[in-house]
Design an enzyme around this catalytic site. Sequence first.
Site, short mmCIF file in Angstrom:
data_model
loop_
_atom_site.label_atom_id
_atom_site.label_comp_id
_atom_site.label_asym_id
_atom_site.label_seq_id
_atom_site.Cartn_x
_atom_site.Cartn_y
_atom_site.Cartn_z
N GLU A 173 0.81 -1.21 0.00
CA GLU A 173 0.00 0.00 0.00
C GLU A 173 0.85 1.27 0.00
O GLU A 173 0.55 2.22 -0.73
CB GLU A 173 -0.93 0.00 1.22
CG GLU A 173 -2.11 -0.96 1.11
CD GLU A 173 -3.16 -0.48 0.13
OE1 GLU A 173 -3.12 0.70 -0.26
OE2 GLU A 173 -4.03 -1.28 -0.23
N SER A 174 1.87 1.32 0.85
CA SER A 174 2.56 2.59 1.08
C SER A 174 4.06 2.46 1.29
O SER A 174 4.71 3.45 1.60
CB SER A 174 1.97 3.25 2.33
OG SER A 174 2.19 2.42 3.47
#
Length: 536
Positions: A173-174
Site C-alpha cells: 500500500e505505502s
Amino acid sequence: MKRFRPRICPLIVTALIYCAFPQSSLADSAEMLAYSNPPEADGIEASTSDSATSDSSTTDASPGLDAADTETSDPDSIPLTASGTPAIPADALIQPSLDYSYKETDLWERIRGGYAIPNLDNQLVTNQLNWYSTRTDYIMRTVQRGSRYLYHVVEELEKRGMPTELALLPFIESAFNPQAISSTKASGMWQFMAATGRDFNLKQNMFKDQRRGVLDSTDAALTYLERLYGMFGDWQLALAAYNWGEGSVQRAIKKQQAMGRPIDFESLSALMPNETRNYLPKLQAVKNIISHPEQFNIDLPRLDNEPYFVPVEKTRDIDVRVAAQLAELPLDEFTALNPQFNRPVITGDADTKILLPTDNVAVFKENLSKWQGPLSSWCAHKVQKTERVEALASRLGLKPEVIRNVNFIPPRMLVKAGSTLLIPKSEKSPDQDISSEIVDTAKLIFEKIAPPFRNLSYRVGKRDSLLSIARRYKVSIADLKIWNNLKRDTVAIGQTLHLQIPGAAARNRRSTAVASSVHGGKMSYRTQAHTKLVRR
C-alpha cells in the site's frame, strides 16, 4: 465452501519429522513438510483501486470460493440470499484457527508462523518477484521503515485471529510510509480515502489526520479487512475488495453467477482492473521473499519480537519540537511515530497519545518533570474579515511568512472570514490550551485574489463615442486617450481601443459584452495568457 485448517508452527513440524527420520537432514525434513502442505489453489491477480477506500456503501454479502477446497464449482448448487447473492454458512465465517501460543524471539519467524492465506503461483507473481528481488535497496528501505510498526500490527492481527501475512500489506500500500499520499488522495500507511476514513471514525481536521496515525489507522484497517472477510468468506476476495471496493467485487460475483461461472478469486480476476489484478501477486511476492530471503540474495535485518514503541499520555498542548526534545529524539524519528499531527503543536486532551520508542519513555518523563518553559508556543486565531495574509500579519505584529508557512496558505490567496489560523503566542497571550471545540471545528478557507484590472480590446461601433465607452466601462475619457495615444476626443467606426478594466468591473464582463452588442461593436478581453473574442 472453503474451510481453513489449523496452522501449526512449521518449525515444530519440521522438528517432529526430523525426530521420526533421524537419518534425514533438517533441510530434508523441511522439504518433507513442504510436500505435506501443498500450496492451495492459485488465486489469480487483479485490480484497480479505491483501496481501503471505496464502495463502502454496498452491503450485500458475497462469498468467494477457492477452487482447491470447494466441494462443487457449480454456482447453481450454492444457496442464495433474498438479494440473489450467495449465502455464507455461519461456520464459513469462523476465522482460521491459528496457534500463537509459541513465543518466537525473531519477529520474522512469528510472521511466517501465522501465514493462513492460500498461496498464488502464476506468471503475475513471478513478474512481481522479479521486480522486487532486483530492487534490494527498495526492499531494505521499506523494511527499515516497517521495523517501527510491524510488531504492533502483528500483535493486533493475532488478537483478532487474522492471518499474519496481512502485516505485510502496508509493504504494497505505502511501502510502510505513514506520510504517503496517493494520486487519488488516499493517505497513510494503510491508504485510506477521506470518506472511508470517516466511515471508520478516523478524524480528519486542521490539526490532525488519523488516517496517518499508526494506532488509529491500523485498528481501522484491520476492522475493515475483518468486515470484508465476513462479507466474502475468503481472504483473497477480501483483499481484492480492500483494493477495488467491496461493491465492485460484489458486482463481479453477480456477473459471474449470471453467466454460470465460478466465483472464486482466480475466476473473478479477469473482470478486475489491472491494479487489483496485480495487488495479490504483489503481496504474494513479498510474502515469498520474507519466507525465504536467502533464495533472493536478501539479508533481512533481525527484528526482535518485542514492542518498538509505547503510547504515552499527554495532559497539555505540546509543540512537536518540544516533545521530540524531551524524548531526546531526532525530529524525523518523532514524526515517523506520530505522523498524524498536521501542525507544529499537538493538541487534544489526555485521550491524545504520542508514541515513543520504549527506550525513550523514561527519559521523556524525567525531562518533562524538569521542564521550566512553556510546552506550547502556538494559539488559535479566528479571522474576522476576508483579507490578505500581509494585512493580517501587520495587524498581529507577525511576519507574513510565519502565518503563510505554518498554515500552508498558497500565494495570491485571501484568508476568508471565519477561518482559524495557528499563530505564535505573544508574551501577553494567556497560558492556555487550544480548546477541543476549536480543534474539532476549525476550518481554513481561501479565496483567490482578483487581478487589479483586466486588459480589454474594443472595436468601435456606429453609435459609439469616447464618452459612451468611458461610461460603459466606468473609466475616464482621459485614461482612454492615454491608453490609446489619442490626440482628439473622437473615434472612428471600426477603430480598436485598448482598455484597462478595474477588477470589480472585469468580473461583470459578461454583462459588459451584452451592453456592447447594442451598438454593434466587437469586443475582446484578455486575462493574462489567454484572449477571448466576442463577436456581435
